[in-house]
Design a protein around this motif. Structure first.
Motif, short mmCIF file in Angstrom:
data_model
loop_
_atom_site.label_atom_id
_atom_site.label_comp_id
_atom_site.label_asym_id
_atom_site.label_seq_id
_atom_site.Cartn_x
_atom_site.Cartn_y
_atom_site.Cartn_z
N GLY A 165 0.83 -1.19 0.00
CA GLY A 165 0.00 0.00 0.00
C GLY A 165 0.87 1.24 0.00
O GLY A 165 2.08 1.17 -0.23
N GLU A 166 0.27 2.36 0.25
CA GLU A 166 1.03 3.61 0.26
C GLU A 166 0.33 4.64 1.12
O GLU A 166 -0.86 4.53 1.43
CB GLU A 166 1.24 4.13 -1.15
N ARG A 167 1.08 5.63 1.49
CA ARG A 167 0.55 6.68 2.34
C ARG A 167 -0.13 7.75 1.50
O ARG A 167 0.17 7.96 0.34
CB ARG A 167 1.67 7.33 3.16
N TYR A 168 -1.05 8.42 2.16
CA TYR A 168 -1.67 9.60 1.59
C TYR A 168 -0.96 10.85 2.11
O TYR A 168 -0.45 10.86 3.25
CB TYR A 168 -3.14 9.68 1.99
N TYR A 169 -0.97 11.88 1.29
CA TYR A 169 -0.36 13.16 1.66
C TYR A 169 -1.34 14.29 1.32
O TYR A 169 -2.03 14.23 0.31
CB TYR A 169 0.93 13.41 0.88
N VAL A 170 -1.36 15.31 2.17
CA VAL A 170 -2.03 16.55 1.81
C VAL A 170 -1.04 17.35 0.97
O VAL A 170 0.10 17.59 1.39
CB VAL A 170 -2.44 17.36 3.05
N VAL A 171 -1.47 17.74 -0.22
CA VAL A 171 -0.62 18.51 -1.13
C VAL A 171 -0.92 19.98 -0.92
O VAL A 171 -2.06 20.43 -1.12
CB VAL A 171 -0.88 18.10 -2.60
N ILE A 172 0.11 20.74 -0.54
CA ILE A 172 -0.05 22.16 -0.23
C ILE A 172 0.76 22.97 -1.25
O ILE A 172 1.99 22.91 -1.26
CB ILE A 172 0.45 22.48 1.20
N PRO A 173 0.10 23.72 -2.14
CA PRO A 173 0.81 24.48 -3.17
C PRO A 173 1.37 25.80 -2.61
O PRO A 173 0.98 26.23 -1.51
CB PRO A 173 -0.28 24.74 -4.21
N PRO A 174 2.25 26.44 -3.37
CA PRO A 174 2.91 27.67 -2.87
C PRO A 174 1.96 28.83 -2.57
O PRO A 174 2.31 29.70 -1.77
CB PRO A 174 3.87 28.03 -4.01
N ASN A 175 0.78 28.86 -3.21
CA ASN A 175 -0.12 30.00 -2.96
C ASN A 175 -1.00 29.79 -1.74
O ASN A 175 -1.83 30.63 -1.41
CB ASN A 175 -0.98 30.27 -4.19
N SER A 176 -0.83 28.66 -1.04
CA SER A 176 -1.62 28.41 0.16
C SER A 176 -1.02 29.15 1.35
O SER A 176 0.20 29.25 1.49
CB SER A 176 -1.63 26.90 0.46
N THR A 248 -5.14 19.25 -2.10
CA THR A 248 -5.71 17.95 -2.45
C THR A 248 -5.07 16.88 -1.59
O THR A 248 -4.09 17.13 -0.89
CB THR A 248 -5.51 17.62 -3.95
N ILE A 249 -5.63 15.68 -1.67
CA ILE A 249 -5.07 14.50 -1.00
C ILE A 249 -4.66 13.54 -2.10
O ILE A 249 -5.48 13.16 -2.94
CB ILE A 249 -6.08 13.87 -0.04
N SER A 250 -3.39 13.15 -2.10
CA SER A 250 -2.88 12.28 -3.16
C SER A 250 -1.95 11.23 -2.56
O SER A 250 -1.66 11.26 -1.37
CB SER A 250 -2.16 13.10 -4.23
N THR A 251 -1.51 10.32 -3.41
CA THR A 251 -0.70 9.20 -2.94
C THR A 251 0.73 9.29 -3.45
O THR A 251 1.03 10.02 -4.40
CB THR A 251 -1.30 7.87 -3.41
N ALA A 252 1.59 8.50 -2.85
CA ALA A 252 3.01 8.52 -3.21
C ALA A 252 3.23 8.17 -4.68
O ALA A 252 4.02 8.82 -5.37
CB ALA A 252 3.78 7.55 -2.32
N SER A 253 2.54 7.13 -5.17
CA SER A 253 2.78 6.70 -6.55
C SER A 253 2.37 7.77 -7.56
O SER A 253 2.97 7.88 -8.63
CB SER A 253 2.03 5.40 -6.84
N ILE A 254 1.35 8.56 -7.24
CA ILE A 254 0.94 9.66 -8.12
C ILE A 254 1.94 10.80 -8.03
O ILE A 254 2.40 11.35 -9.04
CB ILE A 254 -0.47 10.16 -7.75
#
Length: 308
Positions: A165-176, A248-254
């Motif tokens: 499996g893999e972990r989920y991450y919250v993706v935080i862009p520079p404009n946040s 967004t919430i995304s995964t390591a493989s993405i």
């Protein structure tokens, strides 16, 4: 010429080059032959299929219909070949695999090359679709197995085998406002997750496995999401978030496929959200020897994916 794949290729090159001479050169045919071929098609159809009056060339409305017709012919021929494979190639065992395209990009290169190298009498047929369609196909015995993620969402009547499996991450862009310059992986508890989920979100489509889990997370916090945009592709959703449309919430493989930086990634507690890979078969349906070997090959893989 009656080969729909060749005709479609000729049209693609002609539209790309917008010049009969250049297109013929790329296709290794003569310019008069290409010109006459298009004229014969138009004569047969009784209408023009290409707008030649301006560059770039474009399909006419009739041309678009003809183009779709060729695509349908190719698809139908492929489906016929798949259905007849058991009779035309009886020395091969056909294994029909359903899988989500974004998952297949990461997982199939790990699984299929070594398996097929050891099993030269096996032929694999891929059916890339959304999870619900793959489950329906499996229950109806239109495919032999389904490779997916988040097994807790599977329908009844399916038996599954989990690996990795893999972990989920919250993706935080520079404009946040939560973005931290000169950092990449944040601490797991850098911010309260509930606070981040109050931000505008870029989410995958409701029918996706990831969205199903994200919805469960939102329900846990009793949050109504502020959705900036939805996409049927997890990869597109991740890219849109990275470019500033929201978190967004995304995964390591993405995330490993996306080079765009700077961004922050905050790992999500695995007790709240974790993705598991599985291969599923129809319950109580006997496994063929080769399908059983494919399942063993899947279980032997190291499919843990994470970001350093």
């Amino acid at each position: 010429m009656n080969d729909p794949e060749a005709l479609l290729h000729y049209l693609d090159i002609l539209l790309k080059e917008s010049n009969f001479t250049k297109a013929a050169h790329e296709l290794y045919i003569s310019q008069p032959y290409l010109t006459q071929l298009i004229k014969r098609i138009e004569t047969k159809l009784g209408t023009s299929i290409i707008n030649r009056d301006s560059v770039p060339f474009t399909l006419t409305e009739a041309g678009a219909i003809y183009y779709q017709y060729l695509e349908n012919l190719i698809y139908d021929n492929l489906q016929l070949d798949r259905k007849l494979a058991a009779f035309t190639r009886p020395e091969h065992e056909i294994i029909r695999i359903g899988i989500l395209e974004s998952l297949g990009t990461f997982l199939l290169p790990e699984l299929l090359p070594p398996f097929l190298k050891e099993n030269k009498d096996v032929e694999i047929q891929l059916f890339e679709n959304v999870p619900r369609n793959s489950e329906t196909r499996l229950l109806n015995e239109q495919i032999d197995c389904y490779i997916g993620q988040t097994p807790e969402t599977l329908s009844r009547g399916l038996k599954f085998f989990i690996n990795g499996g893999e972990r989920y991450y919250v993706v935080i862009p520079p404009n946040s406002p939560y973005f931290q310059p000169n950092r990449f992986i944040l601490d797991e508890n850098e911010y309260p997750l509930e606070k981040l989920l109050h931000q505008p979100l870029v989410l995958s489509a409701p029918e996706s496995a990831i969205r199903h889990q994200v919805n469960g997370l939102l329900q846990k916090f009793k949050l109504k999401p502020q959705i900036a945009i939805e996409s049927s592709s997890v990869i597109t959703a991740t890219n849109l978030a990275i470019h500033g449309l929201g978190l967004t919430i995304s995964t390591a493989s993405i995330l490993k496929r996306i080079a765009q930086t700077p961004i922050n990634l905050m790992p999500i507690d695995v007790n709240l959200l974790k993705l598991e890979f599985f291969i599923a078969v129809k319950e109580n349906r006997p496994l063929s020897p080769k399908l059983a070997e494919l399942i063993k090959a899947f279980e032997s893989l190291n499919l843990e994916s994470y970001i350093k």
